[in-house]
Each structure stands twice: as structure tokens, then as C-alpha cells.
Scaffold this motif. Structure first.
Motif, mmCIF file in Angstrom:
data_model
loop_
_atom_site.group_PDB
_atom_site.id
_atom_site.type_symbol
_atom_site.label_atom_id
_atom_site.label_comp_id
_atom_site.label_asym_id
_atom_site.label_seq_id
_atom_site.Cartn_x
_atom_site.Cartn_y
_atom_site.Cartn_z
ATOM 1 N N GLU B 202 0.829 -1.215 0.000
ATOM 2 C CA GLU B 202 0.000 0.000 0.000
ATOM 3 C C GLU B 202 0.861 1.262 0.000
ATOM 4 O OE1 GLU B 202 -3.200 0.964 -0.430
ATOM 5 O OE2 GLU B 202 -3.256 -1.115 -1.107
ATOM 6 N N SER B 203 1.855 1.269 0.898
ATOM 7 C CA SER B 203 2.663 2.485 1.039
ATOM 8 C C SER B 203 3.530 2.698 -0.209
ATOM 9 C CB SER B 203 3.528 2.434 2.302
ATOM 10 O OG SER B 203 4.659 1.631 2.087
ATOM 11 N N ARG B 204 3.833 1.618 -0.916
ATOM 12 C CA ARG B 204 4.571 1.756 -2.172
ATOM 13 C C ARG B 204 3.697 2.423 -3.232
ATOM 14 N NH1 ARG B 204 7.630 -3.266 -4.833
ATOM 15 N NH2 ARG B 204 8.962 -2.852 -3.051
ATOM 16 N N LYS B 205 2.430 1.997 -3.264
ATOM 17 C CA LYS B 205 1.490 2.572 -4.244
ATOM 18 C C LYS B 205 1.317 4.070 -4.035
ATOM 19 C CE LYS B 205 -1.416 -1.496 -5.022
ATOM 20 N NZ LYS B 205 -2.557 -2.165 -4.370
ATOM 21 N N GLU B 206 1.348 4.477 -2.764
ATOM 22 C CA GLU B 206 1.127 5.895 -2.443
ATOM 23 C C GLU B 206 2.286 6.773 -2.884
ATOM 24 O OE1 GLU B 206 0.337 5.749 1.734
ATOM 25 O OE2 GLU B 206 -1.543 4.655 1.437
ATOM 26 N N GLN B 207 3.460 6.150 -3.030
ATOM 27 C CA GLN B 207 4.637 6.960 -3.354
ATOM 28 C C GLN B 207 4.665 7.377 -4.829
ATOM 29 O OE1 GLN B 207 7.922 4.606 -1.957
ATOM 30 N NE2 GLN B 207 7.372 4.975 0.189
#
Lengths: 207, 207
Positions: B202-207
Motif C-alpha cells: 500500500e505504502s509503495r502505491k502511495e509513493q
């Protein structure tokens, strides 16, 4: 060092780090008729890692350790150990975000490739990885013909299930040719199998 | 069976297939204070595989085999072998199309986690896998505190590089808490680390 497993399969010691020149191209390493498939793949993986193309390794052979000695001023020696059945295929890793998983087999036959080269746990593992979205295949080397093929796992399953339903116990060369991609042995890398992975990724996108 | 590597690291025999009931939930397996991190991860991986959630394995310990005996009517016995340095981390596999790669370390310290628990080749491997788009991290267990953390590889690199530039040789618990996700030991799976992988994705997608 070579010897056989109790079931007759050949065991080959994993190669020590070789002095192979992977960064320059001065030393040509041709796909050598005398070179074992495992070494060819290991050299290719080394090349792919050194050039940051992919990170793929052969897994170590699983060993059951029973007894270890600690000689003074010397490193630990394993004095009793046994081979264990692997649960997975031999090779896995990552290429451009894709999980890659494969098994490699060679045969001296000129036509038929016996399915007994594979084991149920390898098929099960490939199936599980494919279900998770991995790039799964087998590399088949015809030693005598000096030919290499990559067969997608999905094609292999067809033959595997076929033999279980009393079908043929081996795959014919013409079938391997039809259902696989041929790789040409080369130098740097010895076996440029990533080219075929690119095709597998492309054909997946098209589906 | 437990013993130490020549460099003092603990070696633990890979567990034999246990009789753990992974498909039913009758037998509750709690994150046990007496259970080693490696076993907790292996049991979790077994659960994830049985439920087709992920295909992740611990790699076998690499062994250099020197001498093998073939007793009659008995299986091959390795009579002389040596431990080899691994080139990679201990765990890898696939989860929903993502390549997953991690190392697991435990400490009995209550605060500081010494960086010497890691080796340069593990850091290099994690870096190479991250560059290829893998989900890369370390699982840290504080045995005495019975706490588990997942630190993304990118955060670990910061501390690793810091110590090379004469920075601290260990990570403080407060830093681990700040830079990691905590996992709570559970049953089925013992260590539900896939939940944290979801957060990393998830946090990768947000970047």
C-alpha cells in the motif's frame, strides 16, 4: 564432485565462486557441450546479477545434519548428514518486479524426454507459484543434440496430467519444440534465458 | 539440534515436516515464547502455502560436500562436509504477484539491536532485490520482550550505512519502533507477517 542420490539422480556439488570474468567481455564463455546445465544456468545468473538485470539463484541442496565436530583451531566439520527431498524447484528470484521460478533438467536422449525427470512436489510448487502470478517454467537441455528449450509450466502440466491418466510417460522432441521456446547457448550470459522470460511476460499481457 | 557456526552464530537444523494441523483450526498454535523465530516463520509459511495465500520458503543452509558413503541397502551418508556462507537472505517467495525477500533475526537484548546481526552480503542482496521491485524487509524478534517488528529494507540500509560512516553499531528499540511495523504473534499463522506486507505494498502505491 559428482555422485548419485540413492534414487539414481545425479548430484553435483554447487560450484564454488568461479574466477569467471563477468564484467568484461574479454573471456568468451561459450555454451560448452561439456558444461553441465546447472553450471550454465549458474554462470548466467552470475552475469545477470553482476549487470543488475535479474537476481536469480539456485537454492542449496537440503541436508539433514546429524553430527558436527569442532576441531580446535579449525572450522566445524559435518561428520554425518543425509540428503533431504527438496520441497520446491531449484531456481527462483526476481526480474523486473516479476517472481521467477523454474526447474532445469537435462537428458542424453535424442528424442523422448521422460517425465520421471520431474517429481510431484516440483509440479505442485510450480502450480502454486503460477497461481500467485509467477513466471514459471522448466529449462530442458538435450545434451546430445546441444539444444535448450524453455517450456512454460502450464504446458508441462498438460503432459504431467496426461501420464497420470495413462497417457505417454515421456514428451517427444516434436512436442517440446511445439510447446517451448528454444534458447541458443551463447557467451555472457552462457544461457540467455531472460530473453525468453520477456516473451513469456509479453504473451501473458496479450491474454 | 543446535550448534554454533565457527563465527559464533547459532545454527539450527531446519525443522522436519511437523504434524501441525494447518488446514483445520482445532489445534491452536500460539506465538510461543519458547519457540524460535525461524520455527515461527516456517509454521507461518506452511499455513500461507496450505491456504494458497503465499508461497514462501526458507532456503536450505548451503553445505560444501566433500565425502559421501553409500552403505549397502541403506541411504547415502555424507561423512565430510562444511558450512558455506550464504549469498542471499534466508527467505523468499511470491505473494500475489510480488516477489518477497527477507531475513529474520532475534535478539535477547531489551533495547539495542546490534547491526552485526546482519552481513554485508545480506544487505547487498536486499538492495539488489529492492532495485528489481521486490518487497524486501527484515523481521526482528526481541525474545525477552516477546515483540516482533518488520523493518523495510530501505530503513535498515540507513542504519547500516550509518555505522560504516562511524555511526552507532546498533539500532535502539525506539528507532526500531519508529521505522518498523509491529506484528503480534498469533495462531494460524503463528506470525501473520503478510498483513504487514499488505501495508508495505500500500505504502509503495502511495509513493
Amino acid at each position: 564432485m559428482n555422485f548419485n542420490y540413492p534414487d539414481g539422480r545425479k548430484f553435483q556439488q554447487e560450484s564454488k565462486p568461479s574466477k569467471l570474468n563477468t564484467t568484461g567481455a574479454k573471456k568468451l564463455i561459450f555454451g560448452d557441450r561439456g558444461m553441465r546445465l546447472e553450471d550454465e544456468i549458474n554462470e548466467s545468473n552470475k552475469y545477470y546479477r553482476a549487470h543488475e538485470i535479474a537476481v536469480i539463484y539456485k537454492k542449496p541442496t537440503p541436508i539433514q545434519i546429524v553430527k558436527v565436530d569442532y576441531p580446535k583451531r579449525s572450522r566445524a566439520v559435518i561428520k554425518e548428514a543425509y540428503f533431504r527431498q527438496a520441497s520446491t524447484t531449484d531456481y527462483n528470484g526476481i526480474y523486473q518486479g516479476h517472481y521467477v521460478d523454474f526447474e532445469a533438467k537435462e537428458t542424453t536422449n535424442k528424442n523422448t524426454f521422460p517425465l520421471k525427470n520431474f517429481h510431484q512436489h516440483q509440479i505442485d510448487h510450480l502450480r502454486a507459484c503460477l497461481k500467485q502470478g509467477g513466471i514459471c517454467f522448466v529449462i530442458i537441455k538435450y545434451v546430445t543434440l546441444n539444444k535448450y528449450f524453455i517450456m512454460p509450466a502450464s504446458k508441462l502440466f498438460k503432459y504431467w496430467e496426461g501420464q497420470k491418466d495413462d497417457g505417454p510417460k515421456s514428451i517427444q522432441l516434436s512436442e517440446v519444440e511445439r510447446d517451448s521456446y528454444e534458447i541458443t547457448a551463447n557467451y555472457n550470459p552462457t544461457l540467455p534465458y531472460i530473453e525468453i522470460i520477456n516473451k513469456l511476460i509479453e504473451s501473458r499481457k496479450e491474454q
